[in-house]
Design a protein around this motif. Structure first.
Motif, PDB file in Angstrom:
ATOM      1  N   UNK A  32      40.057  13.530   8.095  1.00 29.38           N
ATOM      2  CA  UNK A  32      40.170  14.977   8.284  1.00 29.38           C
ATOM      3  C   UNK A  32      40.640  15.290   9.696  1.00 29.38           C
ATOM      4  N   UNK A  33      40.053  14.634  10.686  1.00 25.62           N
ATOM      5  CA  UNK A  33      40.435  14.860  12.080  1.00 25.62           C
ATOM      6  C   UNK A  33      41.880  14.452  12.326  1.00 25.62           C
ATOM      7  N   UNK A  34      42.275  13.307  11.788  1.00 26.52           N
ATOM      8  CA  UNK A  34      43.650  12.825  11.971  1.00 26.52           C
ATOM      9  C   UNK A  34      44.655  13.787  11.338  1.00 26.52           C
ATOM     10  N   UNK A  38      47.546  15.978  13.087  1.00 25.62           N
ATOM     11  CA  UNK A  38      48.930  15.775  12.670  1.00 25.62           C
ATOM     12  C   UNK A  38      49.608  17.089  12.306  1.00 25.62           C
ATOM     13  N   UNK A  39      48.898  17.954  11.604  1.00 23.78           N
ATOM     14  CA  UNK A  39      49.470  19.223  11.144  1.00 23.78           C
ATOM     15  C   UNK A  39      49.492  20.283  12.240  1.00 23.78           C
ATOM     16  N   UNK A  40      48.803  20.057  13.339  1.00 25.05           N
ATOM     17  CA  UNK A  40      48.891  20.879  14.555  1.00 25.05           C
ATOM     18  C   UNK A  40      48.774  22.374  14.282  1.00 25.05           C
ATOM     19  N   UNK A  41      47.709  22.773  13.666  1.00 26.90           N
ATOM     20  CA  UNK A  41      47.475  24.198  13.473  1.00 26.90           C
ATOM     21  C   UNK A  41      48.162  24.804  12.274  1.00 26.90           C
ATOM     22  N   UNK A 181      45.006  10.176  18.547  1.00 26.56           N
ATOM     23  CA  UNK A 181      44.931   9.438  17.289  1.00 26.56           C
ATOM     24  C   UNK A 181      46.030   8.380  17.205  1.00 26.56           C
ATOM     25  N   UNK A 182      47.231   8.705  17.659  1.00 24.68           N
ATOM     26  CA  UNK A 182      48.300   7.702  17.640  1.00 24.68           C
ATOM     27  C   UNK A 182      47.967   6.546  18.576  1.00 24.68           C
ATOM     28  N   UNK A 183      47.387   6.852  19.719  1.00 25.04           N
ATOM     29  CA  UNK A 183      46.984   5.802  20.665  1.00 25.04           C
ATOM     30  C   UNK A 183      45.949   4.878  20.019  1.00 25.04           C
ATOM     31  N   UNK A 202      34.224  12.497  17.561  1.00 28.42           N
ATOM     32  CA  UNK A 202      34.828  11.771  16.450  1.00 28.42           C
ATOM     33  C   UNK A 202      35.187  10.342  16.852  1.00 28.42           C
ATOM     34  N   UNK A 203      35.604  10.147  18.102  1.00 34.60           N
ATOM     35  CA  UNK A 203      35.960   8.807  18.562  1.00 34.60           C
ATOM     36  C   UNK A 203      34.729   7.977  18.897  1.00 34.60           C
ATOM     37  N   UNK A 204      33.642   8.643  19.265  1.00 37.59           N
ATOM     38  CA  UNK A 204      32.386   7.919  19.472  1.00 37.59           C
ATOM     39  C   UNK A 204      31.980   7.223  18.181  1.00 37.59           C
TER      40      UNK A 204
END
Length: 320
Positions: A32-34, A38-41, A181-183, A202-204
């Motif tokens: 969901x976060x990715x 990706x869709x940027x708003x 996310x790409x990183x 989310x990254x934690x």
């Protein structure tokens, strides 16, 4: 820190790693976060429902489709997300074909239907460069448009291609969640710990879930097998590329020698005899190039790539 030491975190380029992080109900907040990044708003996905990744046609003659991740959001829009490690000659066709399943499945049977469709997104995370001309642009969003006005004709069918080799931002250069996310996708398996730039909750959770040391026995066995397949495919491609480049280099050298032979013996030697010998040498190298091209074509390599490494035209390669 990025390192080449043994993996601490799962490699998302493996089949197991990608599905483990993005294809399970337990970890669906990662997907969901990715997707929202990706869709940027363009929209905000609040929830997802995973659908069957193995799709059968309407009859026994239709080809079975197997997706990496296939899901639906709360508005009924469908998302196919694919991690693709190796290029294929008809990969673009494949993504178009995949999009037909979520379109066709929306047909309402048993009653009158007005053909109203929900949006469909096909997303390819590519571990190779695709046939886009801009060498620095890695995020491609494709929709149906009017070729004269360049206005979007139909906004419910979207193809997104992410060329990961072109994403070269360092941790210090990351801007926003999409970059982050790409990183992560590109570097996760080469990291020793969570970078300071990735402090979001989310990254934690993601870095905790991605630790190979936390896998149970079954997960570890499946990951090891998936990693082996990934390495086998990588080494096969690497060998094919190395062989093709060596053969292409040899071809270039042979053509140079042939040209020199013609020029160096032009005086005092019958011209037709010299040219005939030179042409014979070049023809021999050409046969080698065609053999290489056949092998690469049978392994699914793109025609444009085969043309680049062998010097043959795309028309010659397609005729093989």
């Amino acid at each position: 820190m990025i390192t080449n030491s043994p993996d601490v975190f799962v490699n998302p380029y493996t089949d197991f790693g990608f599905k483990y992080l993005f294809g399970t109900e337990f970890n669906k907040e990662f997907l969901i976060s990715f997707l929202n990044a990706l869709l940027k708003g363009e929209q905000e996905i609040k929830d997802l429902t995973y659908l069957k990744t193995e799709q059968f046609g309407d009859n026994a003659l239709e080809r079975v489709q197997v997706f990496d991740v296939y899901c639906e959001n709360e508005r009924g829009e469908r998302f196919i997300v694919e991690m693709q490690n190796m290029t294929q000659e008809f990969f673009k066709d494949r993504t178009i074909y995949y999009a037909t399943t979520p379109i066709r499945q929306q047909a309402e049977r048993g009653k009158k239907w007005d053909y109203h469709l929900k949006g469909v997104y096909t997303i390819g995370i590519l571990n190779f460069t695709f046939d886009f001309k801009d060498d620095n642009y890695y995020h491609h969003e494709v929709k149906l448009m009017d070729t004269k006005t360049h206005e979007v004709f139909y906004d419910k069918l979207t193809f997104i291609y992410l060329e990961m080799p072109k994403f070269k931002k360092t941790e210090e250069e990351l801007e926003g969640m999409f970059d982050k996310w790409l990183f992560v996708l590109k570097n996760l398996s080469r990291l020793l710990d969570r970078p300071a730039a990735l402090q979001e909750r989310i990254f934690t959770k993601l870095f905790e879930q991605a630790k190979i040391a936390n896998f149970n026995e079954q997960d570890r066995l499946e990951y090891d097998e998936s990693w082996k397949v990934y390495l086998d495919n990588y080494n096969t491609l690497k060998y094919a590329l190395t062989t093709a480049r060596k053969e292409a280099q040899a071809k270039g050298m042979a053509e140079g020698r042939a040209k020199g032979l013609v020029e160096g013996r032009a005086e005092g030697i019958v011209e037709g005899r010299v040219e005939g010998r030179a042409e014979g040498m070049v023809e021999g190298e050409r046969k080698k190039s065609m053999e290489i091209a056949r092998n690469l074509k049978s392994s699914g390599m793109a025609t444009s790539f085969i043309s680049e490494v062998t010097g043959l035209s795309e028309e010659e390669i397609q005729a093989l």
